[in-house]
Design a protein around this motif. Structure first.
Motif, mmCIF file in Angstrom:
data_model
loop_
_atom_site.group_PDB
_atom_site.id
_atom_site.type_symbol
_atom_site.label_atom_id
_atom_site.label_comp_id
_atom_site.label_asym_id
_atom_site.label_seq_id
_atom_site.Cartn_x
_atom_site.Cartn_y
_atom_site.Cartn_z
ATOM 1 N N PHE A 133 -42.048 -42.468 37.889
ATOM 2 C CA PHE A 133 -42.853 -41.813 38.920
ATOM 3 C C PHE A 133 -42.999 -42.837 40.051
ATOM 4 C CE2 PHE A 133 -47.253 -39.522 39.538
ATOM 5 C CZ PHE A 133 -46.869 -39.146 40.814
ATOM 6 N N THR A 134 -42.307 -42.581 41.157
ATOM 7 C CA THR A 134 -42.293 -43.499 42.301
ATOM 8 C C THR A 134 -43.105 -42.898 43.443
ATOM 9 O OG1 THR A 134 -40.066 -44.247 41.711
ATOM 10 C CG2 THR A 134 -40.802 -44.716 43.943
ATOM 11 N N ALA A 135 -44.002 -43.690 44.016
ATOM 12 C CA ALA A 135 -44.723 -43.256 45.218
ATOM 13 C C ALA A 135 -44.114 -43.948 46.425
ATOM 14 C CB ALA A 135 -46.200 -43.604 45.108
ATOM 15 N N ILE A 136 -43.888 -43.187 47.488
ATOM 16 C CA ILE A 136 -43.376 -43.741 48.747
ATOM 17 C C ILE A 136 -44.512 -43.635 49.758
ATOM 18 C CG2 ILE A 136 -41.641 -43.515 50.556
ATOM 19 C CD1 ILE A 136 -39.829 -42.205 48.383
ATOM 20 N N MET A 137 -44.993 -44.787 50.202
ATOM 21 C CA MET A 137 -46.167 -44.835 51.067
ATOM 22 C C MET A 137 -45.829 -45.443 52.414
ATOM 23 S SD MET A 137 -49.411 -45.991 48.852
ATOM 24 C CE MET A 137 -50.527 -45.185 50.011
ATOM 25 N N GLY A 138 -46.749 -45.260 53.340
ATOM 26 C CA GLY A 138 -46.592 -45.897 54.636
ATOM 27 C C GLY A 138 -47.487 -45.211 55.630
ATOM 28 N N PRO A 139 -47.826 -45.931 56.704
ATOM 29 C CA PRO A 139 -48.624 -45.284 57.737
ATOM 30 C C PRO A 139 -47.852 -44.131 58.363
ATOM 31 C CG PRO A 139 -48.053 -47.565 58.353
ATOM 32 C CD PRO A 139 -47.493 -47.323 56.991
ATOM 33 N N ALA A 185 -42.079 -34.778 45.663
ATOM 34 C CA ALA A 185 -43.408 -34.220 45.929
ATOM 35 C C ALA A 185 -43.888 -34.785 47.263
ATOM 36 C CB ALA A 185 -44.364 -34.599 44.800
ATOM 37 N N ASP A 186 -44.134 -33.899 48.228
ATOM 38 C CA ASP A 186 -44.522 -34.324 49.574
ATOM 39 C C ASP A 186 -46.011 -34.068 49.762
ATOM 40 O OD1 ASP A 186 -44.564 -35.145 52.173
ATOM 41 O OD2 ASP A 186 -43.202 -33.604 52.935
ATOM 42 N N GLU A 187 -46.815 -35.129 49.708
ATOM 43 C CA GLU A 187 -48.282 -35.016 49.827
ATOM 44 C C GLU A 187 -48.801 -33.864 48.952
ATOM 45 O OE1 GLU A 187 -50.105 -37.149 51.424
ATOM 46 O OE2 GLU A 187 -48.954 -37.967 53.093
ATOM 47 N N PRO A 188 -48.495 -33.879 47.635
ATOM 48 C CA PRO A 188 -48.786 -32.689 46.815
ATOM 49 C C PRO A 188 -50.274 -32.381 46.671
ATOM 50 C CG PRO A 188 -48.158 -34.523 45.420
ATOM 51 C CD PRO A 188 -47.899 -34.961 46.837
ATOM 52 N N THR A 189 -51.136 -33.359 46.953
ATOM 53 C CA THR A 189 -52.578 -33.114 46.820
ATOM 54 C C THR A 189 -53.252 -32.974 48.182
ATOM 55 O OG1 THR A 189 -52.989 -35.495 46.721
ATOM 56 C CG2 THR A 189 -52.689 -34.366 44.635
ATOM 57 N N GLY A 190 -52.458 -32.899 49.251
ATOM 58 C CA GLY A 190 -53.004 -32.896 50.608
ATOM 59 C C GLY A 190 -53.964 -31.756 50.895
ATOM 60 N N ASN A 191 -53.752 -30.590 50.257
ATOM 61 C CA ASN A 191 -54.609 -29.434 50.524
ATOM 62 C C ASN A 191 -55.580 -29.158 49.382
ATOM 63 O OD1 ASN A 191 -53.535 -28.900 53.016
ATOM 64 N ND2 ASN A 191 -52.027 -27.439 52.277
ATOM 65 N N LEU A 192 -55.791 -30.129 48.508
ATOM 66 C CA LEU A 192 -56.631 -29.902 47.330
ATOM 67 C C LEU A 192 -57.878 -30.779 47.380
ATOM 68 C CD1 LEU A 192 -53.778 -30.004 44.651
ATOM 69 C CD2 LEU A 192 -54.741 -27.981 45.763
ATOM 70 N N THR A 252 -52.283 -36.030 37.496
ATOM 71 C CA THR A 252 -52.169 -36.279 36.054
ATOM 72 C C THR A 252 -51.014 -35.474 35.471
ATOM 73 O OG1 THR A 252 -54.536 -36.718 35.922
ATOM 74 C CG2 THR A 252 -53.423 -36.211 33.852
ATOM 75 N N LEU A 253 -50.859 -34.230 35.937
ATOM 76 C CA LEU A 253 -49.741 -33.398 35.475
ATOM 77 C C LEU A 253 -48.399 -34.025 35.850
ATOM 78 C CD1 LEU A 253 -51.081 -29.884 36.511
ATOM 79 C CD2 LEU A 253 -50.721 -30.686 34.171
ATOM 80 N N LEU A 254 -48.293 -34.533 37.080
ATOM 81 C CA LEU A 254 -47.045 -35.168 37.508
ATOM 82 C C LEU A 254 -46.771 -36.421 36.677
ATOM 83 C CD1 LEU A 254 -47.334 -34.789 41.394
ATOM 84 C CD2 LEU A 254 -45.763 -33.560 39.884
ATOM 85 N N ARG A 255 -47.828 -37.201 36.438
ATOM 86 C CA ARG A 255 -47.633 -38.422 35.645
ATOM 87 C C ARG A 255 -47.202 -38.075 34.217
ATOM 88 N NH1 ARG A 255 -51.854 -43.241 36.004
ATOM 89 N NH2 ARG A 255 -53.141 -42.186 34.476
ATOM 90 N N THR A 256 -47.789 -37.004 33.666
ATOM 91 C CA THR A 256 -47.413 -36.573 32.312
ATOM 92 C C THR A 256 -45.961 -36.095 32.283
ATOM 93 O OG1 THR A 256 -49.691 -35.921 31.894
ATOM 94 C CG2 THR A 256 -48.024 -35.009 30.413
ATOM 95 N N SER A 301 -38.002 -37.617 36.507
ATOM 96 C CA SER A 301 -38.012 -38.550 37.634
ATOM 97 C C SER A 301 -38.726 -37.883 38.806
ATOM 98 C CB SER A 301 -36.580 -38.892 38.052
ATOM 99 O OG SER A 301 -35.801 -39.195 36.918
ATOM 100 N N ILE A 302 -39.693 -38.587 39.383
ATOM 101 C CA ILE A 302 -40.490 -38.017 40.476
ATOM 102 C C ILE A 302 -40.590 -39.033 41.605
ATOM 103 C CG2 ILE A 302 -42.783 -37.144 41.146
ATOM 104 C CD1 ILE A 302 -43.144 -36.323 38.191
ATOM 105 N N ALA A 303 -40.368 -38.559 42.831
ATOM 106 C CA ALA A 303 -40.605 -39.383 44.022
ATOM 107 C C ALA A 303 -41.627 -38.645 44.872
ATOM 108 C CB ALA A 303 -39.310 -39.590 44.804
ATOM 109 N N MET A 304 -42.772 -39.277 45.084
ATOM 110 C CA MET A 304 -43.871 -38.644 45.801
ATOM 111 C C MET A 304 -44.167 -39.383 47.093
ATOM 112 S SD MET A 304 -47.851 -38.145 44.531
ATOM 113 C CE MET A 304 -48.153 -39.919 44.304
ATOM 114 N N VAL A 305 -44.118 -38.640 48.195
ATOM 115 C CA VAL A 305 -44.524 -39.201 49.485
ATOM 116 C C VAL A 305 -46.023 -38.990 49.628
ATOM 117 C CG1 VAL A 305 -44.411 -38.853 51.969
ATOM 118 C CG2 VAL A 305 -42.315 -38.902 50.636
ATOM 119 N N THR A 306 -46.757 -40.062 49.929
ATOM 120 C CA THR A 306 -48.201 -39.930 50.101
ATOM 121 C C THR A 306 -48.727 -41.018 51.025
ATOM 122 O OG1 THR A 306 -50.331 -39.765 48.949
ATOM 123 C CG2 THR A 306 -48.748 -41.349 48.062
#
Length: 253
Positions: free
Chosen positions: A43-49, A176-183, A193-197, A205-210
């Protein structure tokens, strides 16, 4: 099902990726010489301003956009030279997407939305795939909702449907592109937690932009972009550790 991973354990990678828009004095460089691999089962997070290039990187890695220069692979398949119809098939069969806006089809019920990737592929799920989908429906708490339309669901329920749809075909990689942005934050934590599970239990394999340090703290690995370049990589980190690093980068730029 065997995932299309390369010998080096990567499910996707980009090499010397550059992306520019416009020309002359209006030239904007979104990515500059980025090389990065996404490890299978991680599970990879891709971050940045904002404006760091993270969404551009995701879109190019997923074959939704093409680079100005550089090369892109999904597993052992180089996608850089593929045409649109080849890319469409690749995305449909090998990549799952979870977006901030859920992107469910309003006229389909929950089950129809979950099965949509198979419908688009012109086939029904196999027995094994159906068993996997039933397991997803059960674990995501959607069993009682299968005949509901998206407008009858809460935001958290809609995002669970989107996750079930993304995982149903067991893609090589889920973006996953900002999957929690509207929650709200509690529902957001449930989705993370579901994604991590999905990653830790099922090897997805998951790549999440946040841009959210709390969301990134659920990932195994955090890649940080600034001004179109990869500037830092972290292992599993706390939200505070991530926040302070992000602040120091914003101060430096």
């Amino acid at each position: 099902m065997t995932h299309n991973r390369t010998d080096n354990g990567l499910v996707a990678r980009v090499e010397n990726l550059t992306k520019s828009y416009g020309s002359g004095s209006n030239l904007v460089t979104a990515l500059e010489g980025v090389s990065l691999g996404i490890t299978a089962g991680e599970f990879t997070a891709i971050m940045g301003p904002s404006g760091s290039g993270k969404s551009t990187l995701m879109h190019i890695s997923a074959g939704l956009d093409s680079p100005t220069t550089g090369r892109v692979w999904v597993g052992d398949t180089e996608i850089t030279s593929m045409n649109d119809s080849e890319l469409t098939v690749l995305r449909r069969r090998r990549i799952g997407f979870v977006f901030q806006a859920f992107n469910l089809v309003p006229t389909l019920d929950v089950e129809g939305n979950i099965l949509l990737p198979f419908e688009l592929d012109g086939r029904r799920p196999t027995g094994d795939e159906r068993a996997w989908i039933d397991q997803l429906i059960e674990s995501l708490g959607l069993r009682e909702r299968l005949s509901h339309r998206p407008h009858e669901l809460s935001g958290g329920q809609q995002q669970r449907v989107a996750i079930a749809r993304a995982l149903g075909m067991r893609p090589d990689l889920v973006f996953a592109d900002e999957p929690t942005g509207n929650l709200d934050s509690r529902t957001g934590r449930e989705v993370l937690t579901l994604l991590r599970t999905a990653s830790s239990t099922y090897g997805q394999s998951i790549a999440m932009v946040t841009h959210d340090p709390v969301a990134a703290s659920y990932a195994d690995r955090i890649v940080i972009l600034a001004d179109g370049r990869v500037v830092e990589e972290l292992g599993r980190s706390t939200p505070d550790e991530i926040s302070s690093l992000m602040l120091s980068l914003e101060g430096a730029s």
